[in-house]
Design a protein around this motif. Structure first.
Motif, PDB file in Angstrom:
ATOM      1  N   ALA A   1       0.445  -1.136   0.152  1.00 46.11           N
ATOM      2  CA  ALA A   1      -0.057  -0.026  -0.048  1.00 46.11           C
ATOM      3  C   ALA A   1       1.033   1.255   0.606  1.00 46.11           C
ATOM      4  CB  ALA A   1      -0.979   0.279   1.490  1.00 46.11           C
ATOM      5  N   THR A   2       2.121   1.106   0.403  1.00 44.85           N
ATOM      6  CA  THR A   2       2.548   2.516   0.873  1.00 44.85           C
ATOM      7  C   THR A   2       3.364   2.442  -0.473  1.00 44.85           C
ATOM      8  OG1 THR A   2       3.431   1.906   3.197  1.00 44.85           O
ATOM      9  CG2 THR A   2       4.717   3.902   2.046  1.00 44.85           C
TER      10      THR A   2
ATOM     11  N   ALA B   1       1.885   6.310  -6.820  1.00 45.71           N
ATOM     12  CA  ALA B   1       1.085   7.445  -7.263  1.00 45.71           C
ATOM     13  C   ALA B   1       1.039   8.613  -6.720  1.00 45.71           C
ATOM     14  CB  ALA B   1      -0.291   6.734  -6.453  1.00 45.71           C
ATOM     15  N   ALA B   2       1.663   9.141  -5.877  1.00 46.39           N
ATOM     16  CA  ALA B   2       1.907  10.848  -5.550  1.00 46.39           C
ATOM     17  C   ALA B   2       3.123  11.122  -5.857  1.00 46.39           C
ATOM     18  CB  ALA B   2       2.274  10.383  -3.713  1.00 46.39           C
TER      19      ALA B   2
ATOM     20  N   ALA C   1      -5.572  13.092  -6.617  1.00 44.99           N
ATOM     21  CA  ALA C   1      -6.547  12.043  -7.793  1.00 44.99           C
ATOM     22  C   ALA C   1      -5.453  11.033  -7.933  1.00 44.99           C
ATOM     23  CB  ALA C   1      -6.725  12.926  -9.083  1.00 44.99           C
ATOM     24  N   GLN C   2      -4.598  11.326  -8.009  1.00 47.72           N
ATOM     25  CA  GLN C   2      -3.618   9.875  -8.505  1.00 47.72           C
ATOM     26  C   GLN C   2      -3.767   8.770  -6.914  1.00 47.72           C
ATOM     27  OE1 GLN C   2      -2.523   8.840 -11.069  1.00 47.72           O
ATOM     28  NE2 GLN C   2      -3.608  10.742 -11.817  1.00 47.72           N
ATOM     29  N   VAL C   3      -3.780   9.585  -5.693  1.00 47.77           N
ATOM     30  CA  VAL C   3      -3.850   8.348  -5.078  1.00 47.77           C
ATOM     31  C   VAL C   3      -4.956   7.709  -4.361  1.00 47.77           C
ATOM     32  CG1 VAL C   3      -3.418   8.511  -1.777  1.00 47.77           C
ATOM     33  CG2 VAL C   3      -1.663  10.153  -3.269  1.00 47.77           C
ATOM     34  N   ARG C   4      -5.604   8.758  -4.463  1.00 45.02           N
ATOM     35  CA  ARG C   4      -7.468   7.943  -4.654  1.00 45.02           C
ATOM     36  C   ARG C   4      -7.257   6.852  -5.410  1.00 45.02           C
ATOM     37  NH1 ARG C   4      -8.861  13.206  -3.772  1.00 45.02           N
ATOM     38  NH2 ARG C   4     -10.068  13.626  -6.235  1.00 45.02           N
TER      39      ARG C   4
END
Length: 118
Positions: free
Chosen positions: A15-16, A22-23, A110-113
């Motif tokens: 997940a990390t 994504a960030a 948006a990328q993290v979501r």
């Protein structure tokens, strides 16, 4: 009533890593947005300065950068007394940062979501 159950398996490392990736993707999109906005303000003589703009990301540090790579980019950016065509100005990069902050934040979020939904 039907009883529904769900099982969640949480792998913190995976997940990390997905969130960091994504960030970084969002930060690069944000840097590209700032680059595009600043290109609209870059003083133009021959277009060399405008074409020298680039957006880069350091994925490990999660830092993005926008730069212009000509020997005179800094001088043109800082010379507040120079005359430019309408819509073009000194501080062509610095001036778009406050205006772009909300958009950059939204692109990263948006990328993290998106990564968290996967």
């Amino acid at each position: 009533m039907n009883e529904q159950r769900a099982r969640l398996r949480w792998d913190r490392q995976t997940a990390t890593a997905a969130i960091q990736q994504a960030a970084a993707r969002g930060a690069l999109l944000g840097a590209e947005h700032v680059l595009q906005a600043s290109r609209q303000r870059v003083p133009i003589a021959e277009g060399t300065l405008e074409r020298s703009g680039a957006a880069n990301i350091d994925e490990q540090q999660l830092t993005a950068a926008v730069s212009y790579d000509t020997s005179y980019a800094r001088r043109v950016h800082e010379d507040l007394n120079a005359r430019h065509s309408p819509g073009r100005s000194a501080k062509y990069l610095e001036s778009v940062l406050p205006e772009s902050a909300a958009t950059v934040q939204a692109l990263i979020a948006a990328q993290v979501r998106r990564a968290l939904r996967s």
